[in-house]
Design a protein around this motif. Sequence first.
Motif, PDB file in Angstrom:
ATOM      1  N   MET A 121       0.823  -1.209   0.000  1.00 61.03           N
ATOM      2  CA  MET A 121       0.000   0.000   0.000  1.00 61.03           C
ATOM      3  C   MET A 121       0.857   1.259   0.000  1.00 61.03           C
ATOM      4  O   MET A 121       0.732   2.113  -0.855  1.00 61.03           O
ATOM      5  N   LYS A 122       1.759   1.292   1.021  1.00 62.84           N
ATOM      6  CA  LYS A 122       2.663   2.429   1.126  1.00 62.84           C
ATOM      7  C   LYS A 122       3.495   2.509  -0.160  1.00 62.84           C
ATOM      8  O   LYS A 122       3.668   3.582  -0.735  1.00 62.84           O
ATOM      9  N   LYS A 123       3.925   1.317  -0.623  1.00 63.51           N
ATOM     10  CA  LYS A 123       4.758   1.233  -1.822  1.00 63.51           C
ATOM     11  C   LYS A 123       3.998   1.796  -3.030  1.00 63.51           C
ATOM     12  O   LYS A 123       4.517   2.605  -3.786  1.00 63.51           O
ATOM     13  N   LEU A 124       2.744   1.396  -3.146  1.00 63.46           N
ATOM     14  CA  LEU A 124       1.909   1.861  -4.264  1.00 63.46           C
ATOM     15  C   LEU A 124       1.835   3.392  -4.269  1.00 63.46           C
ATOM     16  O   LEU A 124       2.037   4.042  -5.296  1.00 63.46           O
ATOM     17  N   LEU A 125       1.571   3.983  -3.107  1.00 61.97           N
ATOM     18  CA  LEU A 125       1.404   5.436  -3.025  1.00 61.97           C
ATOM     19  C   LEU A 125       2.724   6.157  -3.306  1.00 61.97           C
ATOM     20  O   LEU A 125       2.751   7.140  -4.046  1.00 61.97           O
ATOM     21  N   LEU A 126       3.810   5.632  -2.746  1.00 58.72           N
ATOM     22  CA  LEU A 126       5.094   6.312  -2.928  1.00 58.72           C
ATOM     23  C   LEU A 126       5.596   6.169  -4.369  1.00 58.72           C
ATOM     24  O   LEU A 126       6.190   7.090  -4.916  1.00 58.72           O
ATOM     25  N   GLU A 127       5.290   5.030  -4.992  1.00 59.90           N
ATOM     26  CA  GLU A 127       5.678   4.855  -6.402  1.00 59.90           C
ATOM     27  C   GLU A 127       4.912   5.820  -7.296  1.00 59.90           C
ATOM     28  O   GLU A 127       5.454   6.407  -8.217  1.00 59.90           O
ATOM     29  N   ARG A 128       3.623   5.985  -6.990  1.00 54.06           N
ATOM     30  CA  ARG A 128       2.818   6.940  -7.772  1.00 54.06           C
ATOM     31  C   ARG A 128       3.372   8.356  -7.602  1.00 54.06           C
ATOM     32  O   ARG A 128       3.474   9.113  -8.554  1.00 54.06           O
ATOM     33  N   LYS A 129       3.712   8.684  -6.384  1.00 49.60           N
ATOM     34  CA  LYS A 129       4.261  10.025  -6.116  1.00 49.60           C
ATOM     35  C   LYS A 129       5.567  10.223  -6.906  1.00 49.60           C
ATOM     36  O   LYS A 129       5.768  11.247  -7.542  1.00 49.60           O
ATOM     37  N   GLU A 130       6.398   9.202  -6.845  1.00 50.44           N
ATOM     38  CA  GLU A 130       7.686   9.238  -7.541  1.00 50.44           C
ATOM     39  C   GLU A 130       7.503   9.511  -9.036  1.00 50.44           C
ATOM     40  O   GLU A 130       8.252  10.258  -9.652  1.00 50.44           O
ATOM     41  N   LYS A 131       6.424   8.917  -9.599  1.00 50.02           N
ATOM     42  CA  LYS A 131       6.159   9.073 -11.042  1.00 50.02           C
ATOM     43  C   LYS A 131       5.478  10.394 -11.371  1.00 50.02           C
ATOM     44  O   LYS A 131       5.173  10.676 -12.516  1.00 50.02           O
ATOM     45  N   GLY A 132       5.152  11.179 -10.344  1.00 48.46           N
ATOM     46  CA  GLY A 132       4.444  12.446 -10.574  1.00 48.46           C
ATOM     47  C   GLY A 132       2.936  12.264 -10.684  1.00 48.46           C
ATOM     48  O   GLY A 132       2.228  13.168 -11.145  1.00 48.46           O
TER      49      GLY A 132
END
Length: 247
Positions: A1-12
């Motif tokens: 979950m955390k990974k999903l959100l942080l990956e999305r953030k990373e991608k803009g």
Amino acid sequence: MKKLLLERKEKGCKSFFALLDPDKPIDINKLIPILTRATVVLIGGSLGVTPYDIDDLITRAREAGIDKPFVLFPGGLNNIAANADAILYMSLLNSLDPYWIIGAQVAAAPIVKRLGLEVLPTAYIIVGEGGAAGHVGRAQTIPLDKPELVAAYTLAAKYLGMQFVYLEAGSGAHTHIPPETVKLTRKVVGNDVYLIVGGGIRDVDTALAVLEAGADAIVIGTLLERQPEKATEIVETVNSYCSRDAS
Ligand code: 1GP
């Protein structure tokens, strides 16, 4: 979950949190177009919610084909439920009552561990009207015209090691968190805090302004049942962010 959100953030990319309050009547079928487009489904409420209501709602949503992370947004210990995937493990930083800053969290910790819920360490900061959450949580709400206080609380959260910060105006608030407040907060804390903004967001323009000011995710609750077509428009706008950045 955390990974999903942080990956999305990373991608803009920006994220859309659909909030379901089991204390209110919820027609899952009507909400399918929104929930299937949402990044995560938050579940919780300040009053009248039991873990049984939450587990039942998650089961019904999964049976209706909603294949999303279900994340607890706890209004108290009565909102901790086994069927969820994760929990916003929140401390209400601007409460006047230590119970809402650390007391409930101590009582919750062994339960969260036993249920194996993924934990998202989250500072909860209430601004403006504050709604039921502000009242129940005995918040000393931050005046809407004091963005520097919001930024200071958020910076304190970052220094305390909290990765997620939820700026809350209160469910159904007449005035949402001003984009200028989000902008100043982002400028002060930098990009490594995941900023969630909710309360009183009712149209695409507001959602866009808050996201462009630096929020990583917006939370939409009241609009889901009241004006689902508008909520659908907002979730589509949020999801178009990734493609927009790529173009
Ligand atoms: C409330 O921030 C959430 O805790 C969502 O607010 O119901 O006004 O969308 P609304």
